[in-house]
Design a protein around this motif. Structure first.
Motif, PDB file in Angstrom:
ATOM      1  N   ARG A   1       0.839  -1.201   0.000  1.00  0.00           N
ATOM      2  CA  ARG A   1       0.000   0.000   0.000  1.00  0.00           C
ATOM      3  C   ARG A   1       0.877   1.255   0.000  1.00  0.00           C
ATOM      4  N   ILE A   2       1.904   1.235   0.826  1.00  0.00           N
ATOM      5  CA  ILE A   2       2.807   2.384   0.939  1.00  0.00           C
ATOM      6  C   ILE A   2       3.608   2.571  -0.345  1.00  0.00           C
ATOM      7  N   VAL A   3       4.115   1.470  -0.882  1.00  0.00           N
ATOM      8  CA  VAL A   3       4.903   1.542  -2.117  1.00  0.00           C
ATOM      9  C   VAL A   3       4.041   2.022  -3.289  1.00  0.00           C
ATOM     10  N   ASP A   4       2.813   1.539  -3.380  1.00  0.00           N
ATOM     11  CA  ASP A   4       1.911   1.989  -4.457  1.00  0.00           C
ATOM     12  C   ASP A   4       1.684   3.498  -4.364  1.00  0.00           C
ATOM     13  N   ALA A   5       1.506   3.992  -3.138  1.00  0.00           N
ATOM     14  CA  ALA A   5       1.314   5.438  -2.952  1.00  0.00           C
ATOM     15  C   ALA A   5       2.578   6.203  -3.334  1.00  0.00           C
ATOM     16  N   PHE A   6       3.713   5.670  -2.943  1.00  0.00           N
ATOM     17  CA  PHE A   6       4.983   6.316  -3.265  1.00  0.00           C
ATOM     18  C   PHE A   6       5.176   6.426  -4.772  1.00  0.00           C
ATOM     19  N   ARG A   7       4.829   5.382  -5.497  1.00  0.00           N
ATOM     20  CA  ARG A   7       5.034   5.383  -6.946  1.00  0.00           C
ATOM     21  C   ARG A   7       4.125   6.393  -7.636  1.00  0.00           C
ATOM     22  N   VAL A   8       2.984   6.709  -7.020  1.00  0.00           N
ATOM     23  CA  VAL A   8       2.114   7.763  -7.554  1.00  0.00           C
ATOM     24  C   VAL A   8       2.761   9.132  -7.334  1.00  0.00           C
ATOM     25  N   VAL A   9       3.316   9.353  -6.137  1.00  0.00           N
ATOM     26  CA  VAL A   9       3.883  10.657  -5.780  1.00  0.00           C
ATOM     27  C   VAL A   9       5.265  10.852  -6.401  1.00  0.00           C
ATOM     28  N   TYR A  10       6.003   9.760  -6.576  1.00  0.00           N
ATOM     29  CA  TYR A  10       7.370   9.830  -7.126  1.00  0.00           C
ATOM     30  C   TYR A  10       7.488   8.956  -8.383  1.00  0.00           C
ATOM     31  N   PRO A  11       6.790   9.304  -9.454  1.00  0.00           N
ATOM     32  CA  PRO A  11       6.868   8.481 -10.677  1.00  0.00           C
ATOM     33  C   PRO A  11       8.253   8.515 -11.310  1.00  0.00           C
ATOM     34  N   GLU A  12       9.057   9.531 -10.943  1.00  0.00           N
ATOM     35  CA  GLU A  12      10.388   9.665 -11.545  1.00  0.00           C
ATOM     36  C   GLU A  12      11.416   8.702 -10.969  1.00  0.00           C
ATOM     37  N   ILE A  13      11.126   8.089  -9.829  1.00  0.00           N
ATOM     38  CA  ILE A  13      12.087   7.180  -9.206  1.00  0.00           C
ATOM     39  C   ILE A  13      12.151   5.872  -9.991  1.00  0.00           C
ATOM     40  N   GLN A  14      13.372   5.442 -10.320  1.00  0.00           N
ATOM     41  CA  GLN A  14      13.550   4.293 -11.216  1.00  0.00           C
ATOM     42  C   GLN A  14      13.416   2.950 -10.506  1.00  0.00           C
ATOM     43  N   GLY A  15      13.780   2.901  -9.240  1.00  0.00           N
ATOM     44  CA  GLY A  15      13.742   1.630  -8.529  1.00  0.00           C
ATOM     45  C   GLY A  15      13.878   1.853  -7.039  1.00  0.00           C
ATOM     46  N   ALA A  16      13.634   0.796  -6.255  1.00  0.00           N
ATOM     47  CA  ALA A  16      13.667   0.959  -4.801  1.00  0.00           C
ATOM     48  C   ALA A  16      14.166  -0.294  -4.106  1.00  0.00           C
ATOM     49  N   TYR A  17      14.667  -0.080  -2.890  1.00  0.00           N
ATOM     50  CA  TYR A  17      15.151  -1.154  -2.025  1.00  0.00           C
ATOM     51  C   TYR A  17      14.500  -1.018  -0.653  1.00  0.00           C
ATOM     52  N   GLU A  18      14.545  -2.088   0.122  1.00  0.00           N
ATOM     53  CA  GLU A  18      13.969  -2.059   1.459  1.00  0.00           C
ATOM     54  C   GLU A  18      14.986  -2.536   2.490  1.00  0.00           C
ATOM     55  N   LYS A  19      14.885  -1.965   3.706  1.00  0.00           N
ATOM     56  CA  LYS A  19      15.692  -2.365   4.848  1.00  0.00           C
ATOM     57  C   LYS A  19      14.746  -2.794   5.968  1.00  0.00           C
ATOM     58  N   ILE A  20      14.998  -3.955   6.545  1.00  0.00           N
ATOM     59  CA  ILE A  20      14.161  -4.496   7.608  1.00  0.00           C
ATOM     60  C   ILE A  20      14.829  -4.173   8.939  1.00  0.00           C
TER      61      ILE A  20
END
Length: 387
Positions: free
Chosen positions: A134-153
């Motif tokens: 849900r958070i990532v989907d929202a982020f991709r709407v707000v930041y369409p220019e970002i090419q890729g992402a990583y996660e830290k647990i």
């Protein structure tokens, strides 16, 4: 949605604007990893929160209003956070910075950093991790220019600590810029990335000439980012000390990224307290000493706690500090208040005249909760000794 009745103490904290939920206030309930409605002892609505265990606290207050944590909610908070960082977005000199910082931006348990065209999401508890799509989907709407992402647990219970999340994969190492200085970073190799972004204003003071023509000793140096900033700002010589063997390789990469020859820059793999003894024994003196230890550390010989032992770093630094030398004293320990940290510093300076030249807290991209002092965890003092 479950309802949780809280004590008067917890109610007072909520009304003060403190968002982190203290475990002491929630001992009599067994709900976890769920959204709840908080009410007072009299049943008065206090806010929407979620409960989930993390390294500090057992959850977060999200809003004093009744809300749903849907994609629209996250699009709204991410959009507001993006607007606050417009100057960073427009900068050619700094290409890595924080774009979402927990309760400072309206949702505790989540932080997001940008490194050029890549995002790094940090999940701090199981609940946030469970709604990450849900958070990532929202982020991709707000930041369409970002090419890729990583996660830290950043909590226990998941069998990995770093992974590619979506989009294009970043190179194994690549160059970002901060204050016009190049640094080599890596996004999918454990929890670290090669640089602590919250220190960029302190490094800026070195780039701007605090150590020009001077020798600098960087203790607990990690990847020697302070040393590189000082070198780019005209430092005559730097020495970076860290116990981790890998620190040498990572530090070298930063120097190489800026075309800096190593003739006057030394990388030392050694325990910091052993190096203090070594430097004193060999008559070494430094004009600037950077002290940025972990909040707590343990090796075979001893343990170190900022709250109890920072004064020892100051005292031992004074033994190898040049006349009128400068100490940059830093901690990111959220459990140590500004006043307590300053008392530790003063304990180390006892009998030695000194003056405070500057102090730094979290930079503007690390938006913090102004109602909660512990949210503004970074504390840095630039201090000149008067000898």
């Amino acid at each position: 949605m479950n309802t949780v009745r809280v004590s008067r103490i917890a109610e007072k904290k909520i009304k003060q604007g403190i968002c982190i939920l203290d475990g002491v206030d929630f001992q009599k309930q067994n709900l976890t990893n769920t959204v709840v409605k908080l009410v007072s002892e009299q049943g008065k609505f206090l806010g929407t929160a979620y409960l989930s265990q993390q390294n500090k606290g057992v959850g977060w207050l999200v809003s004093r209003a009744a809300i749903e944590l849907n994609q629209t909610f996250f699009e709204d908070v991410l959009h507001q956070a993006k607007l606050k960082r417009q100057t960073f977005h427009d900068s050619e000199w700094t290409t890595a910075y924080r774009v979402f910082n927990q309760d400072g931006d309206g949702f505790g348990g989540l932080s997001i950093d940008l490194y050029n065209d890549y995002a790094v999401f940090s999940w701090y508890n199981p609940f946030v991790y469970s709604i990450k799509e849900r958070i990532v989907d929202a982020f991709r709407v707000v930041y369409p220019e970002i090419q890729g992402a990583y996660e830290k647990i950043r909590f226990k219970g998941v069998d990995y600590d770093s992974a590619h999340l979506y989009g294009q994969e970043a190179p194994s190492t690549f160059t970002i810029f901060e204050n016009g200085v190049a640094y080599k970073v890596f996004l999918n190799d454990g929890l670290m990335t090669g640089i602590f972004l919250d220190q960029h204003e302190v490094r800026a003071s070195l780039v701007d000439g605090l150590a020009t023509g001077k020798s600098l000793l960087n203790m607990f140096s990690y990847t020697a980012a302070f040393s590189v900033a000082a070198a780019m700002g005209g430092a005559r010589q730097t020495t970076s000390v860290d116990l981790a063997k890998r620190s040498r390789e990572l530090s070298q990469a930063h120097f190489d990224a800026n075309g800096l020859e190593m003739d006057h820059h030394q990388l030392v793999v050694m325990d910091v307290f052993d190096y203090f003894k070594y430097a004193k024994r060999h008559g070494l003196y430094f004009d600037v000493i950077v002290l940025d230890p972990p909040s707590f550390a343990r090796n075979k010989k001893q343990t170190f706690s900022v709250a109890k032992d920072y004064h020892k770093l100051i005292a031992q630094s004074l033994d190898i500090l040049s006349p009128a030398g400068i100490i940059i004293a830093s901690t990111n320990a959220s459990n140590v208040s500004l006043e307590r940290f300053k008392k530790e510093i003063e304990k180390g300076f006892v009998g030695v005249k000194h003056q405070y030249l500057a102090n730094y807290r979290l930079p503007s991209d690390f938006v913090y909760n102004k109602n909660d002092e512990s949210s503004n965890y970074l504390k840095v003092f630039t201090i000149q000794v008067q000898k």
